[in-house]
Design a protein around this motif. Structure first.
Motif, PDB file in Angstrom:
ATOM      1  N   GLN A  95      -8.889  28.663 -58.863  1.00 18.15           N
ATOM      2  CA  GLN A  95      -7.532  28.975 -58.985  1.00 18.15           C
ATOM      3  C   GLN A  95      -6.854  29.877 -59.916  1.00 18.15           C
ATOM      4  O   GLN A  95      -6.029  30.460 -59.841  1.00 18.15           O
ATOM      5  N   SER A  96      -7.734  30.372 -61.352  1.00 19.76           N
ATOM      6  CA  SER A  96      -7.362  31.288 -62.062  1.00 19.76           C
ATOM      7  C   SER A  96      -7.525  32.424 -61.537  1.00 19.76           C
ATOM      8  O   SER A  96      -6.605  33.169 -61.722  1.00 19.76           O
ATOM      9  N   TYR A  97      -8.694  32.839 -60.678  1.00 19.63           N
ATOM     10  CA  TYR A  97      -8.624  34.140 -59.866  1.00 19.63           C
ATOM     11  C   TYR A  97      -7.543  34.242 -59.145  1.00 19.63           C
ATOM     12  O   TYR A  97      -6.969  35.278 -59.015  1.00 19.63           O
ATOM     13  N   GLU A  98      -6.976  33.347 -58.211  1.00 16.34           N
ATOM     14  CA  GLU A  98      -5.831  33.314 -57.148  1.00 16.34           C
ATOM     15  C   GLU A  98      -4.742  33.740 -58.052  1.00 16.34           C
ATOM     16  O   GLU A  98      -3.795  34.326 -57.737  1.00 16.34           O
ATOM     17  N   ASP A  99      -4.684  33.065 -59.196  1.00 11.82           N
ATOM     18  CA  ASP A  99      -3.108  33.202 -59.937  1.00 11.82           C
ATOM     19  C   ASP A  99      -3.159  34.630 -60.523  1.00 11.82           C
ATOM     20  O   ASP A  99      -2.280  35.297 -60.607  1.00 11.82           O
ATOM     21  N   ILE A 100      -4.471  35.413 -61.013  1.00 13.48           N
ATOM     22  CA  ILE A 100      -4.359  36.411 -61.440  1.00 13.48           C
ATOM     23  C   ILE A 100      -4.353  37.604 -60.314  1.00 13.48           C
ATOM     24  O   ILE A 100      -3.462  38.676 -60.334  1.00 13.48           O
ATOM     25  N   MET A 101      -4.595  37.129 -59.031  1.00  8.26           N
ATOM     26  CA  MET A 101      -4.426  38.090 -57.826  1.00  8.26           C
ATOM     27  C   MET A 101      -3.040  38.238 -57.443  1.00  8.26           C
ATOM     28  O   MET A 101      -2.598  39.156 -56.871  1.00  8.26           O
ATOM     29  N   LYS A 102      -2.198  37.132 -57.932  1.00  8.58           N
ATOM     30  CA  LYS A 102      -0.934  36.993 -57.390  1.00  8.58           C
ATOM     31  C   LYS A 102       0.033  37.939 -58.441  1.00  8.58           C
ATOM     32  O   LYS A 102       1.053  38.032 -58.081  1.00  8.58           O
ATOM     33  N   MET A 103      -0.457  38.183 -59.547  1.00  7.97           N
ATOM     34  CA  MET A 103       0.244  38.690 -60.556  1.00  7.97           C
ATOM     35  C   MET A 103       0.575  40.224 -59.975  1.00  7.97           C
ATOM     36  O   MET A 103      -0.309  40.990 -59.570  1.00  7.97           O
ATOM     37  N   SER A 104       1.929  40.799 -60.399  1.00  8.29           N
ATOM     38  CA  SER A 104       2.156  42.311 -60.039  1.00  8.29           C
ATOM     39  C   SER A 104       1.811  42.854 -61.426  1.00  8.29           C
ATOM     40  O   SER A 104       1.868  42.518 -62.456  1.00  8.29           O
ATOM     41  N   ILE A 105       1.535  44.264 -60.972  1.00  6.22           N
ATOM     42  CA  ILE A 105       0.880  45.071 -61.886  1.00  6.22           C
ATOM     43  C   ILE A 105       1.884  45.914 -62.551  1.00  6.22           C
ATOM     44  O   ILE A 105       2.971  46.584 -61.894  1.00  6.22           O
TER      45      ILE A 105
END
Length: 105
Positions: A95-105
């Motif tokens: 879940q944490s990995y998926e949340d990080i992947m959804k973050m915009s840079i």
């Protein structure tokens, strides 16, 4: 409930994963001067593996008449708690990995 063969195969697979992780080459860097995350995770998985082996040993001992039923039930319950905890940590990591992947840079 899983059959003994399925459980034995699962423990063997986990042991192979632990062995291959031990010789993976470069060691991750420590964060904050303590153990690295990989080392903590490896220790946790090793603990679950040890718990499973203890449970299997108690079951075999009971089948041969050398162990108490209460000892077997306690060992199986400890293994169940350890596996449930490991699965919860895994789910949280995903879940944490998926949340990080959804973050915009």
């Amino acid at each position: 409930m899983a059959t003994p063969t399925v459980a034995a195969n699962a423990y063997a697979s986990l042991a192979r994963i632990m062995e291959s992780a031990g010789g993976a080459g470069a060691k991750p860097t420590d964060l904050g001067g303590g153990q690295s995350f990989g080392d903590v995770l490896k220790n946790a998985v090793g603990s679950v593996l040890d718990s499973g082996r203890k449970s299997d040993a108690q079951t075999v001992a009971m089948a041969s008449g050398k162990s108490n039923v209460m000892d077997v039930v306690t060992a199986v319950a400890e293994t169940d708690v350890a596996v449930s905890t490991l699965v919860s940590v895994r789910d949280r990591m995903i879940q944490s990995y998926e949340d990080i992947m959804k973050m915009s840079i």
